[in-house]
Design a protein around this motif. Structure first.
Motif, mmCIF file in Angstrom:
data_model
loop_
_atom_site.group_PDB
_atom_site.id
_atom_site.type_symbol
_atom_site.label_atom_id
_atom_site.label_comp_id
_atom_site.label_asym_id
_atom_site.label_seq_id
_atom_site.Cartn_x
_atom_site.Cartn_y
_atom_site.Cartn_z
ATOM 1 N N LYS A 1 42.582 39.603 51.579
ATOM 2 C CA LYS A 1 42.807 40.959 51.080
ATOM 3 C C LYS A 1 42.641 40.907 49.562
ATOM 4 O O LYS A 1 43.380 40.199 48.873
ATOM 5 N N VAL A 2 41.659 41.642 49.068
ATOM 6 C CA VAL A 2 41.308 41.568 47.649
ATOM 7 C C VAL A 2 41.427 42.948 47.014
ATOM 8 O O VAL A 2 40.978 43.950 47.577
ATOM 9 N N CYS A 3 42.023 42.979 45.841
ATOM 10 C CA CYS A 3 42.099 44.216 45.065
ATOM 11 C C CYS A 3 41.350 44.018 43.752
ATOM 12 O O CYS A 3 41.606 43.068 43.010
ATOM 13 N N SER A 4 40.401 44.893 43.489
ATOM 14 C CA SER A 4 39.673 44.888 42.224
ATOM 15 C C SER A 4 40.378 45.830 41.260
ATOM 16 O O SER A 4 40.504 47.030 41.529
ATOM 17 N N ILE A 5 40.848 45.285 40.148
ATOM 18 C CA ILE A 5 41.690 46.049 39.221
ATOM 19 C C ILE A 5 40.981 46.191 37.873
ATOM 20 O O ILE A 5 40.629 45.186 37.244
ATOM 21 N N ALA A 6 40.786 47.431 37.465
ATOM 22 C CA ALA A 6 40.208 47.710 36.148
ATOM 23 C C ALA A 6 41.307 48.198 35.222
ATOM 24 O O ALA A 6 42.191 48.950 35.631
ATOM 25 N N THR A 7 41.270 47.746 33.980
ATOM 26 C CA THR A 7 42.271 48.169 33.002
ATOM 27 C C THR A 7 41.584 48.885 31.844
ATOM 28 O O THR A 7 40.449 48.571 31.489
ATOM 29 N N GLY A 8 42.277 49.836 31.261
ATOM 30 C CA GLY A 8 41.745 50.486 30.071
ATOM 31 C C GLY A 8 41.873 51.997 30.102
ATOM 32 O O GLY A 8 41.606 52.636 31.122
ATOM 33 N N ASN A 9 42.314 52.593 28.978
ATOM 34 C CA ASN A 9 42.427 54.045 28.861
ATOM 35 C C ASN A 9 41.068 54.727 28.783
ATOM 36 O O ASN A 9 40.962 55.947 28.972
ATOM 37 N N GLU A 10 40.033 53.951 28.475
ATOM 38 C CA GLU A 10 38.708 54.538 28.281
ATOM 39 C C GLU A 10 37.973 54.805 29.593
ATOM 40 O O GLU A 10 36.912 55.442 29.603
ATOM 41 N N LEU A 11 38.512 54.346 30.718
ATOM 42 C CA LEU A 11 37.809 54.421 31.995
ATOM 43 C C LEU A 11 38.072 55.736 32.723
ATOM 44 O O LEU A 11 39.206 56.200 32.796
ATOM 45 N N ASN B 1 32.842 48.277 36.578
ATOM 46 C CA ASN B 1 33.211 46.921 36.985
ATOM 47 C C ASN B 1 33.829 46.881 38.373
ATOM 48 O O ASN B 1 33.483 46.040 39.208
ATOM 49 N N SER B 2 34.772 47.780 38.637
ATOM 50 C CA SER B 2 35.455 47.750 39.929
ATOM 51 C C SER B 2 34.495 48.086 41.059
ATOM 52 O O SER B 2 34.567 47.509 42.146
ATOM 53 N N VAL B 3 33.576 49.025 40.802
ATOM 54 C CA VAL B 3 32.580 49.370 41.813
ATOM 55 C C VAL B 3 31.658 48.188 42.075
ATOM 56 O O VAL B 3 31.310 47.882 43.220
ATOM 57 N N THR B 4 31.258 47.502 41.009
ATOM 58 C CA THR B 4 30.409 46.320 41.162
ATOM 59 C C THR B 4 31.117 45.248 41.976
ATOM 60 O O THR B 4 30.524 44.619 42.865
ATOM 61 N N SER C 1 40.082 46.740 48.003
ATOM 62 C CA SER C 1 40.687 47.963 47.476
ATOM 63 C C SER C 1 40.528 47.951 45.959
ATOM 64 O O SER C 1 40.142 46.934 45.369
ATOM 65 N N SER C 2 40.821 49.076 45.329
ATOM 66 C CA SER C 2 40.674 49.148 43.869
ATOM 67 C C SER C 2 41.888 49.821 43.248
ATOM 68 O O SER C 2 42.602 50.581 43.895
ATOM 69 N N SER D 1 31.715 43.443 49.543
ATOM 70 C CA SER D 1 31.230 43.953 50.824
ATOM 71 C C SER D 1 30.112 43.085 51.373
ATOM 72 O O SER D 1 29.935 42.979 52.589
ATOM 73 N N ASN D 2 29.344 42.435 50.481
ATOM 74 C CA ASN D 2 28.296 41.515 50.929
ATOM 75 C C ASN D 2 28.876 40.290 51.623
ATOM 76 O O ASN D 2 28.163 39.568 52.325
#
Length: 399
Positions: free
Chosen positions: A176-186, A202-205, A218-219, A211-212
């Motif tokens: 189970k993997v969570c992709s976490i992006a940080t930053g107020n600019e996003l 980044n999180s979408v990438t 999750s994000s 998925s491959n």
């Protein structure tokens, strides 16, 4: 002064913390992109009978060839029919591709080499005994291992498993993997950003890359606020096996990730590596939840390079999947001075059984569009000598 560890040392430390992910049984059609956790055996001979490979007639070679007479057609055998029998050695049976070769026959002659008229066949071309027959068990015999444990499942493997009667298959369990992006600019990708904002790429990438591997990740987006980061990470640690973070690990005043990780009881394995891109890379383990954390710098090329150079080797180690390093021939001279290991984006092409690589033109680790022009990264250790054209270097494929 902060001491940086080398890329090799950082990778070794990452590989010292694999997870025992276990296995799971999944429906065959949901196994695409997963890794086999069991060997697969043939449940019968393949093919299971002497199979006709051309539309035409089946004959008894010794009885029919050399008689100089027309061969009377006794019947027609098509795919899916029970086996027929040739009564007279001097006659023939019409057969279709995929049919069971009739008893008392051993050779098939295609229609293109025949003249058939009013129930009789005349052979117009030289015949070889046994031609156009796919013999029983000639591909695989019953009980033979046809796929080995650890095989990546593609449509070809799914076809093989369908043919041996595997409606469900044991595969390596995905984390189970969570992709976490940080930053107020996003901002979200559907939003028109203000001049000071950027969309979440980044999180979408990361999710697309996962998925491959058959992983539905999750994000999570965390603002540059210590309280928000603490709350978000606390929950993510409890719910996931792996966290893939981008951003928040450099020296900025709002890079709170290392501090919050320590507060949440995550053991820091290392922080900062002598490499470019990705020098601020932070790696740790939360022993209570057994969660492994990869916290990459926020620049897209840094995140993507370190995903391939650290996370993927770690994942294969957790799956007990052996991988081999690939080499490619460098097509330009490159100077890589100490102390930083360099991950350089390259374009590749095959030439006379050798993969050749050339660095692409890019504008640093923040140049997201450069990733679309690259086939992979070359990994170059720092040294005093120049890397020369024609030298073999390590190549990491991203395609």
């Amino acid at each position: 002064m902060i001491t940086l560890i080398t890329f090799k040392e950082a990778l070794n430390r990452v590989l010292e913390h694999p997870l025992d992910l276990g296995n799971e049984l999944v429906p065959l059609m949901q196994s695409n992109g997963r890794y086999l956790a069991e060997p697969i055996y043939a449940d019968r001979d393949f093919p299971p009978f002497n199979r006709v490979t051309k539309d035409g007639i089946a004959i008894n070679f010794d009885g029919a060839i050399g008689t100089g007479e027309k061969l009377q057609v006794e019947g027609v055998a098509s795919a899916g029919m029970k086996q027929l029998s040739l009564v007279d050695d001097k006659n023939c049976i019409e057969v279709m591709t995929g049919a069971v070769l009739p008893k008392n026959t051993d050779t098939v002659i295609m229609y293109e080499h025949l003249t058939i008229d009013e129930g009789f066949a005349v052979i117009n071309k030289e015949v070889t005994k046994g031609q156009n027959v796919h013999y029983k068990g000639s591909d695989e015999s019953q009980g033979t291992q046809v796929l080995s444990k650890g095989t990546l499942i593609t449509p070809s493997e799914i076809g093989v498993m369908a043919s041996v009667g595997k409606p469900k298959v044991l595969v390596k369990k995905v984390p189970k993997v969570c992709s976490i992006a940080t930053g107020n600019e996003l901002v979200d990708i559907h939003v028109s950003p203000e001049p000071h904002q950027i969309r979440k790429s980044n999180s979408v990438t990361m999710l697309s890359s996962l998925s491959n591997l058959g992983i539905t990740g999750s994000s999570l987006h965390l603002l540059d606020d210590k309280e928000s980061i603490e709350k978000g990470l606390s929950s993510a640690l409890k719910e996931n096996d792996v966290l893939l973070l981008s951003g928040g690990v450099s020296k900025g005043k709002f890079d709170f990730i290392p501090e919050v990780m320590e507060y949440l009881g995550v053991e820091k394995i290392f922080h900062r590596v002598a490499q470019r891109p990705g020098k601020p890379f932070w790696f740790g383990v939360h022993k209570e939840s057994k969660t492994v954390i990869f916290s990459f710098p926020g620049n897209p090329v840094s995140t993507y390079a370190n995903y391939h150079l650290y996370f993927l080797p770690w994942l294969y180690k957790s799956w007990d999947i052996k991988t081999e390093e690939r080499s490619a021939k460098l097509m330009v001279d490159l100077e890589i001075r100490p102390p930083l290991t360099r991950f350089i984006q390259v374009k590749s092409k095959w030439n006379t059984n050798c993969l050749e690589v050339t660095p692409i033109v890019e504008n640093g680790s923040g140049d997201l569009t450069s990733l679309s022009r690259a086939d992979g990264f070359i990994c170059l250790e720092p040294r005093e000598e120049v890397y020369k054209t024609g030298e073999l270097v390590r190549f990491v494929n991203i395609r």
